[in-house]
Design a protein around this motif. Structure first.
Motif, PDB file in Angstrom:
ATOM      1  N   ASN A 321     -20.009 -51.737   5.577  1.00 47.98           N
ATOM      2  CA  ASN A 321     -19.458 -52.967   6.137  1.00 47.98           C
ATOM      3  C   ASN A 321     -19.569 -52.992   7.664  1.00 47.98           C
ATOM      4  O   ASN A 321     -19.752 -54.062   8.264  1.00 47.98           O
ATOM      5  CB  ASN A 321     -18.008 -53.147   5.699  1.00 47.98           C
ATOM      6  N   GLN A 322     -19.445 -51.829   8.310  1.00 49.20           N
ATOM      7  CA  GLN A 322     -19.667 -51.772   9.757  1.00 49.20           C
ATOM      8  C   GLN A 322     -21.072 -52.277  10.091  1.00 49.20           C
ATOM      9  O   GLN A 322     -21.256 -53.080  11.013  1.00 49.20           O
ATOM     10  CB  GLN A 322     -19.525 -50.327  10.252  1.00 49.20           C
ATOM     11  N   ASP A 323     -22.055 -51.804   9.339  1.00 51.74           N
ATOM     12  CA  ASP A 323     -23.439 -52.215   9.579  1.00 51.74           C
ATOM     13  C   ASP A 323     -23.652 -53.684   9.245  1.00 51.74           C
ATOM     14  O   ASP A 323     -24.451 -54.375   9.894  1.00 51.74           O
ATOM     15  CB  ASP A 323     -24.392 -51.350   8.747  1.00 51.74           C
ATOM     16  N   LYS A 324     -22.945 -54.160   8.251  1.00 48.88           N
ATOM     17  CA  LYS A 324     -23.097 -55.568   7.860  1.00 48.88           C
ATOM     18  C   LYS A 324     -22.605 -56.488   8.975  1.00 48.88           C
ATOM     19  O   LYS A 324     -23.220 -57.529   9.262  1.00 48.88           O
ATOM     20  CB  LYS A 324     -22.323 -55.829   6.573  1.00 48.88           C
ATOM     21  N   VAL A 325     -21.499 -56.117   9.623  1.00 53.54           N
ATOM     22  CA  VAL A 325     -20.991 -56.916  10.744  1.00 53.54           C
ATOM     23  C   VAL A 325     -22.006 -56.921  11.884  1.00 53.54           C
ATOM     24  O   VAL A 325     -22.231 -57.948  12.536  1.00 53.54           O
ATOM     25  CB  VAL A 325     -19.631 -56.373  11.221  1.00 53.54           C
ATOM     26  N   ASN A 362     -19.896 -44.715  14.289  1.00 56.73           N
ATOM     27  CA  ASN A 362     -21.032 -45.625  14.133  1.00 56.73           C
ATOM     28  C   ASN A 362     -21.699 -45.796  15.491  1.00 56.73           C
ATOM     29  O   ASN A 362     -21.307 -46.650  16.298  1.00 56.73           O
ATOM     30  CB  ASN A 362     -20.574 -46.978  13.579  1.00 56.73           C
ATOM     31  N   GLU A 363     -22.699 -44.975  15.767  1.00 54.94           N
ATOM     32  CA  GLU A 363     -23.342 -44.952  17.082  1.00 54.94           C
ATOM     33  C   GLU A 363     -24.051 -46.263  17.390  1.00 54.94           C
ATOM     34  O   GLU A 363     -24.089 -46.711  18.543  1.00 54.94           O
ATOM     35  CB  GLU A 363     -24.328 -43.788  17.152  1.00 54.94           C
ATOM     36  N   ASP A 394     -27.546 -39.264  30.369  1.00 55.72           N
ATOM     37  CA  ASP A 394     -28.985 -39.074  30.156  1.00 55.72           C
ATOM     38  C   ASP A 394     -29.681 -40.400  29.816  1.00 55.72           C
ATOM     39  O   ASP A 394     -30.382 -40.519  28.810  1.00 55.72           O
ATOM     40  CB  ASP A 394     -29.236 -38.053  29.040  1.00 55.72           C
ATOM     41  N   ASP A 395     -29.411 -41.392  30.660  1.00 63.74           N
ATOM     42  CA  ASP A 395     -30.017 -42.726  30.496  1.00 63.74           C
ATOM     43  C   ASP A 395     -29.590 -43.426  29.204  1.00 63.74           C
ATOM     44  O   ASP A 395     -30.222 -44.383  28.765  1.00 63.74           O
ATOM     45  CB  ASP A 395     -31.550 -42.634  30.528  1.00 63.74           C
ATOM     46  N   LYS A 396     -28.509 -42.918  28.602  1.00 66.10           N
ATOM     47  CA  LYS A 396     -27.998 -43.549  27.386  1.00 66.10           C
ATOM     48  C   LYS A 396     -26.567 -43.998  27.622  1.00 66.10           C
ATOM     49  O   LYS A 396     -25.759 -43.255  28.190  1.00 66.10           O
ATOM     50  CB  LYS A 396     -28.062 -42.578  26.206  1.00 66.10           C
ATOM     51  N   LEU A 397     -26.280 -45.206  27.226  1.00 66.55           N
ATOM     52  CA  LEU A 397     -24.928 -45.736  27.397  1.00 66.55           C
ATOM     53  C   LEU A 397     -24.052 -45.333  26.226  1.00 66.55           C
ATOM     54  O   LEU A 397     -24.427 -45.503  25.063  1.00 66.55           O
ATOM     55  CB  LEU A 397     -24.967 -47.267  27.511  1.00 66.55           C
ATOM     56  N   ILE A 398     -22.878 -44.805  26.544  1.00 66.88           N
ATOM     57  CA  ILE A 398     -21.952 -44.343  25.512  1.00 66.88           C
ATOM     58  C   ILE A 398     -20.640 -45.114  25.627  1.00 66.88           C
ATOM     59  O   ILE A 398     -20.087 -45.253  26.733  1.00 66.88           O
ATOM     60  CB  ILE A 398     -21.672 -42.830  25.654  1.00 66.88           C
ATOM     61  N   LEU A 399     -20.159 -45.626  24.524  1.00 64.75           N
ATOM     62  CA  LEU A 399     -18.836 -46.260  24.481  1.00 64.75           C
ATOM     63  C   LEU A 399     -17.825 -45.198  24.096  1.00 64.75           C
ATOM     64  O   LEU A 399     -17.947 -44.552  23.052  1.00 64.75           O
ATOM     65  CB  LEU A 399     -18.815 -47.392  23.445  1.00 64.75           C
ATOM     66  N   ARG A 400     -16.851 -44.973  24.956  1.00 63.33           N
ATOM     67  CA  ARG A 400     -15.879 -43.930  24.633  1.00 63.33           C
ATOM     68  C   ARG A 400     -14.490 -44.376  25.053  1.00 63.33           C
ATOM     69  O   ARG A 400     -14.310 -45.371  25.769  1.00 63.33           O
ATOM     70  CB  ARG A 400     -16.237 -42.626  25.335  1.00 63.33           C
TER      71      ARG A 400
END
Length: 411
Positions: A321-325, A362-363, A394-400
């Motif tokens: 369901n996370q992916d469906k949203v 869920n990355e 490392d050029d990647k955005l992380i939500l934390r």
């Protein structure tokens, strides 16, 4: 003492009527001590008294006493219950449930409740008998102090999904709202312990989710002030309320998370109402100041909050369901609703809750929100209000989490 099976004469003269009541009282007292086979006699008397359009208090008392007698003799006695059912169902119940005297109606509900069991409830499914159940619901709606009608609905009618569906099809929209409110109370107070109870719940969930998916667009009628009391829209609102309560229990949630179309409908409804609120000023428009007392009482208050609550619940520890949203572009939609809105006082907390459930382990969803913030598509203050922040690694955005992340739990 009159012979068993015969009735005291209901004559026109007041003296004769008084004597009839006295004889009836004597019969009832005698029946308390030994079985005189008075059930069929009492049922016949009730029909007779009702048929003469009672106005005298003595005869009205006799009618009430007759029903009380049936209720008392049925209490704890299966044979008496079956005998009353055979003699009284459905005609006597229909007769008394439509009586203008509230006590007669209440005593009739008492008799009906005392005689009912799971097998007899299924007899109400017959088209000719369904009127009894319909009338009980009307009694509850019109006489909210009638505890017996409430017990009939909660202890028997709601335990038969087929009956609920048959009733729902026959009810007016106002009556549907009443039924849904009773179902919501029942859901809130009940934990499922047996497979039979779970089966009943699943049937109810299937049916209510289907009704919501069919009628959700009716809420858009509330964008017009003239349609603020539209009954079809009120039904859709109450359907959402019940579904939210159903998803608030872990044992029930897992089943609802698998229902086809429910999550999609919730997102579609949120998108439609959000768009409607932006296109014109109406109850779906975010507002920071109440313009009048009528706004507080509007039936659509907190509707968007409940939509986001439902979405959040359906995504709780559920990767599919996370992916469906994500695929339905629901995440930007939820973030766009992270604002103070007096029409939806709890909108921001539910949005926080939904985003946490959508991003838990869920990355891809985390990365989407991070990218939106970097591009200015997500309000950073909204993320901060959720206790979230964007970090570049490392050029990647992380939500934390901006602070110690509280445990994610379902509400």
């Amino acid at each position: 003492m009159a012979a068993v099976g015969s009735l005291p004469a209901v004559a026109a003269a007041p003296g004769a009527r008084l004597e009839s009541v006295r004889v009836l009282a004597g019969l009832f007292r005698e029946a308390q001590h030994r079985n005189l086979g008075l059930i069929s006699t009492s049922v016949h008397l009730i029909k007779l008294l009702h048929g003469i359009q009672i106005k005298e208090e003595l005869l009205l008392t006799a009618l009430r006493c007759s029903l009380q007698f049936l209720g008392n003799i049925a209490a704890g006695n299966g044979d008496s219950q079956n005998s009353i059912w055979k003699c009284a169902f459905p005609d006597l119940f229909l007769t008394c449930l439509t009586c203008s005297d509230k006590k007669v109606v209440s005593y009739c509900c008492m008799v009906l409740f005392t005689c009912l069991n799971s097998e007899k409830v299924r007899e109400l499914l017959d088209p000719g008998n369904l009127t009894v159940a319909l009338r009980v619901l009307k009694v509850y709606k019109e006489q909210l102090e009638s505890e017996w009608s409430l017990l009939i609905v909660t202890d028997y009618l709601l335990k038969c999904p087929e009956l609920v569906e048959a009733l729902y099809a026959k009810l007016s929209n106002q009556e549907r709202v009443t039924l849904l409110e009773l179902m919501m109370v029942n859901v809130c107070e009940k934990n499922l312990h047996t497979s039979e109870e779970m089966n009943v719940f699943m049937r109810h969930a299937d049916f209510l989710a289907g009704c919501f998916q069919e009628k959700y667009e009716a809420v858009l009628k509330l964008t017009s002030a003239e349609d603020a009391d539209d009954e079809e829209a009120l039904v859709a609102i109450r359907l959402l309320d019940v579904l939210c309560e159903m998803t608030s229990n872990n044992g029930q949630l897992e089943y609802l998370q698998t229902l086809p179309g429910l999550l999609e409908t919730a997102i579609d409804t949120l998108r439609l109402t959000h768009l409607a609120g932006k296109q014109a000023v109406n109850v779906f428009t975010a507002t920071h100041a109440m313009t009048g007392q009528e706004e507080v009482l509007h039936p659509a208050v907190d509707f968007k909050s409940h939509l986001i609550r439902l979405i959040g619940n359906l995504c709780y520890k559920n990767k599919e369901n996370q992916d469906k949203v994500y695929e339905l572009d629901g995440i930007p939609l939820i973030l766009d609703n992270c604002s103070i809105d007096d029409n939806n006082p709890f909108l921001n907390p539910w949005a926080v809750y939904a985003i946490r459930n959508l991003t838990e382990q869920n990355e891809r969803n985390q990365e989407l929100i991070a990218q939106m913030e970097e591009k200015g598509l997500a309000d950073n203050s909204a993320l901060e209000s959720m206790g979230l922040e964007i970090e570049k690694r490392d050029d990647k955005l992380i939500l934390r989490s901006a602070r110690k992340k509280p445990s994610i739990r379902k509400n």
